[in-house]
Design an enzyme around this catalytic site. Structure first.
Site, mmCIF file in Angstrom:
data_model
loop_
_atom_site.group_PDB
_atom_site.id
_atom_site.type_symbol
_atom_site.label_atom_id
_atom_site.label_comp_id
_atom_site.label_asym_id
_atom_site.label_seq_id
_atom_site.Cartn_x
_atom_site.Cartn_y
_atom_site.Cartn_z
ATOM 1 N N GLU A 128 -0.914 12.680 11.979
ATOM 2 C CA GLU A 128 -1.956 12.143 12.860
ATOM 3 C C GLU A 128 -3.303 12.612 12.311
ATOM 4 O O GLU A 128 -3.847 13.612 12.729
ATOM 5 C CB GLU A 128 -1.757 12.605 14.301
ATOM 6 C CG GLU A 128 -2.670 11.843 15.252
ATOM 7 C CD GLU A 128 -2.463 12.204 16.716
ATOM 8 O OE1 GLU A 128 -3.005 11.493 17.569
ATOM 9 O OE2 GLU A 128 -1.765 13.198 17.001
ATOM 10 N N HIS A 194 -7.347 6.786 16.845
ATOM 11 C CA HIS A 194 -8.505 7.678 16.755
ATOM 12 C C HIS A 194 -9.629 6.952 16.014
ATOM 13 O O HIS A 194 -10.110 7.394 14.979
ATOM 14 C CB HIS A 194 -8.125 8.989 16.076
ATOM 15 C CG HIS A 194 -7.335 9.900 16.957
ATOM 16 N ND1 HIS A 194 -7.894 10.614 17.987
ATOM 17 C CD2 HIS A 194 -6.016 10.194 16.977
ATOM 18 C CE1 HIS A 194 -6.962 11.326 18.598
ATOM 19 N NE2 HIS A 194 -5.801 11.069 18.012
ATOM 20 N N HIS A 218 -1.058 5.870 20.411
ATOM 21 C CA HIS A 218 -1.373 6.010 21.852
ATOM 22 C C HIS A 218 -2.513 5.088 22.284
ATOM 23 O O HIS A 218 -3.650 5.477 22.447
ATOM 24 C CB HIS A 218 -1.620 7.460 22.259
ATOM 25 C CG HIS A 218 -2.510 8.285 21.392
ATOM 26 N ND1 HIS A 218 -3.751 7.883 20.957
ATOM 27 C CD2 HIS A 218 -2.337 9.541 20.905
ATOM 28 C CE1 HIS A 218 -4.313 8.833 20.250
ATOM 29 N NE2 HIS A 218 -3.462 9.855 20.194
ATOM 30 N N GLY A 222 -8.105 7.859 22.510
ATOM 31 C CA GLY A 222 -8.678 8.040 21.191
ATOM 32 C C GLY A 222 -9.322 6.783 20.641
ATOM 33 O O GLY A 222 -9.403 6.611 19.419
ATOM 34 N N ARG A 229 -17.234 -7.778 26.903
ATOM 35 C CA ARG A 229 -18.132 -8.211 25.829
ATOM 36 C C ARG A 229 -17.998 -7.354 24.563
ATOM 37 O O ARG A 229 -18.616 -7.644 23.552
ATOM 38 C CB ARG A 229 -19.587 -8.186 26.313
ATOM 39 C CG ARG A 229 -19.947 -9.339 27.246
ATOM 40 C CD ARG A 229 -21.448 -9.431 27.458
ATOM 41 N NE ARG A 229 -21.967 -8.229 28.104
ATOM 42 C CZ ARG A 229 -22.012 -8.043 29.426
ATOM 43 N NH1 ARG A 229 -21.540 -8.991 30.233
ATOM 44 N NH2 ARG A 229 -22.514 -6.943 29.938
ATOM 45 N N HIS A 256 -2.361 10.574 30.727
ATOM 46 C CA HIS A 256 -3.106 9.807 29.734
ATOM 47 C C HIS A 256 -3.510 8.416 30.210
ATOM 48 O O HIS A 256 -4.524 7.881 29.750
ATOM 49 C CB HIS A 256 -2.272 9.669 28.449
ATOM 50 C CG HIS A 256 -2.185 10.922 27.639
ATOM 51 N ND1 HIS A 256 -1.330 11.951 27.960
ATOM 52 C CD2 HIS A 256 -2.867 11.318 26.535
ATOM 53 C CE1 HIS A 256 -1.471 12.924 27.069
ATOM 54 N NE2 HIS A 256 -2.400 12.565 26.195
ATOM 55 N N ASP A 279 3.761 12.492 22.975
ATOM 56 C CA ASP A 279 2.603 13.217 22.434
ATOM 57 C C ASP A 279 2.652 14.691 22.851
ATOM 58 O O ASP A 279 1.626 15.352 23.003
ATOM 59 C CB ASP A 279 1.291 12.577 22.897
ATOM 60 C CG ASP A 279 0.084 12.997 22.068
ATOM 61 O OD1 ASP A 279 0.285 13.536 20.959
ATOM 62 O OD2 ASP A 279 -1.053 12.810 22.524
ATOM 63 N N ALA A 318 -5.333 17.330 25.403
ATOM 64 C CA ALA A 318 -4.813 17.856 24.131
ATOM 65 C C ALA A 318 -3.314 17.664 24.051
ATOM 66 O O ALA A 318 -2.535 18.616 24.054
ATOM 67 C CB ALA A 318 -5.186 19.322 23.981
#
Length: 391
Positions: A128, A194, A218, A222, A229, A256, A279, A318
């Site tokens: 990751e 991410h 996920h 991230g 728009r 999450h 995760d 985290a």
């Protein structure tokens, strides 16, 4: 000749979906018969009728650890303890996830995790980062995030001895095309995440990868939120999943994502295009307290893991503290996902992503005898790994 093992209950995840009173037989590590108990016969040789649920072993594509040990930090012994924690809770297939770190640390940890893959404790290694966007780093160390570097990727793959199976990278990272070529050569699954990319950039990267598996790391977490728009990567990934071009990871743990969001994703793209993931980090299965995720300090309060901050304010989420079975349970109870769909997204779909369609993630004749038996509340009762209970 040994006598086959037999499990009876409500089967979920067979080639025909669910069987209310079904039987699974397995011998020498493989499933040898699946079907309704009434069709099997055997009288007293069959176990009594049971309301237990019998599921395929779950497969987690995104897991950083558990039982006090994190794959980005632990040694081999600690990593095995973490993997065993998830296995005891029904995750019979697991990728060990690393986070963005300095190159030497990534090489060291990838090499260590390769030993676990060789020994059968992990299915592979998931990187990751570090080729992600620092603006959307979440609980990743921004000091360790770098532009795409194919040479570093090759160095990590060499250290991991062919066990890297997935890598999260931002669509906007440098050298994306070269990285994609290298990933295809090493049979590493690209996972977009991410990222601060817009929808057009994300869609273009997905198009570059069409014809081979690709996932979204996920979804929603991230990355910028979905706006009418400025649809961003979420819209591009949902559209691609709807077209059958992508599988999206979803962390349905009650932290999450909102339950309505989870419901929307299932209703929009279906369980065959969703991989439920945990995760999970080192705190999974542990009490509240202080932990580490890579180079960063994490504080867990009321079961929620967040980066520790100097002023005590809530930091970024985290990772998770749930197992994949916890995620399945939450998705069913709180997001209203049908049990078969939740199980599919935690077994058959990730198996297909990893190229293991006929081997894992299904209660089918010839498949590996990875079985999870739970009560009606989806609490684990028994776990079989290649036909052996309690490993």
């Amino acid at each position: 000749m040994s006598r086959p093992n037999v499990v009876r209950g409500h089967l979920v995840g067979t080639s025909v979906g669910e069987i209310a009173d079904g039987v699974v037989e397995f011998d020498d590590g493989r499933i040898t018969w699946v079907g309704p108990a009434v069709d099997r016969g055997g009288g007293a040789l069959l176990p009594p009728v049971s309301d237990d649920l019998v599921l395929p072993g779950l497969i987690d594509l995104h897991c950083h650890g558990g039982a006090g040990f994190g794959f980005p930090n632990a040694d081999g012994d600690g990593a095995r303890i973490a993997a065993a924690h998830h296995r005891r809770h029904g995750t019979t297939g697991l990728l060990g996830s690393l986070v963005s770190a300095q190159s030497d640390a990534l090489v060291r940890q990838a090499s260590m995790l390769a030993d676990l893959v060789t020994d059968g404790d992990l299915l592979g290694v998931h990187l990751e980062g570090p080729f992600i966007n620092a603006i959307r780093c979440g609980a990743q160390d921004p000091a360790a995030i770098i532009p795409g570097d194919p040479d570093l990727f090759e160095r990590i793959c060499a250290a991991a001895r062919g066990t890297v199976r997935s890598m999260t990278l931002a669509p906007e990272t440098a050298n994306f095309d070269a990285l994609l070529t290298a990933m295809r050569y090493h049979e590493v699954l690209p996972s977009l995440g991410h990222t601060d990319a817009d929808a057009a950039t994300t869609a273009a990267r997905i198009a570059d990868a069409v014809g081979a598996p690709i996932t979204a790391t996920h979804l929603f977490n991230g990355m910028p939120g979905l706006h009418h728009r400025s649809p961003g990567p979420v819209a591009a990934c949902l559209a691609a999943a709807g077209r059958g071009e992508m599988v999206v990871e979803v962390i349905a743990d009650g932290v999450h994502l909102a339950p309505e969001t989870v419901t929307m994703v299932f209703d929009t793209v279906g369980a065959d295009r969703i991989a439920l993931v945990s995760d999970a980090m080192a705190a999974a299965g542990m009490s509240d307290g202080d932990y580490r995720l890579g180079a960063l300090d994490v504080r867990v309060h009321d079961g929620v893991a967040r980066l520790a901050t100097s002023d005590g304010s809530p930091g970024a989420i985290a990772g998770g503290t749930a197992t994949l079975l916890d995620v399945v349970r939450w998705a069913v109870r709180h997001a209203g996902i049908p049990l078969l769909d939740a199980v599919t997204a935690a077994s058959r779909t990730p198996a297909r992503v990893l190229g293991l369609t006929d081997e894992r993630g299904t209660l089918s004749v010839g498949a590996r005898a990875d079985l999870l038996v739970t009560d009606q509340s989806l609490q684990p009762r028994r776990v079989f790994v290649a036909g052996t209970e309690g490993t």
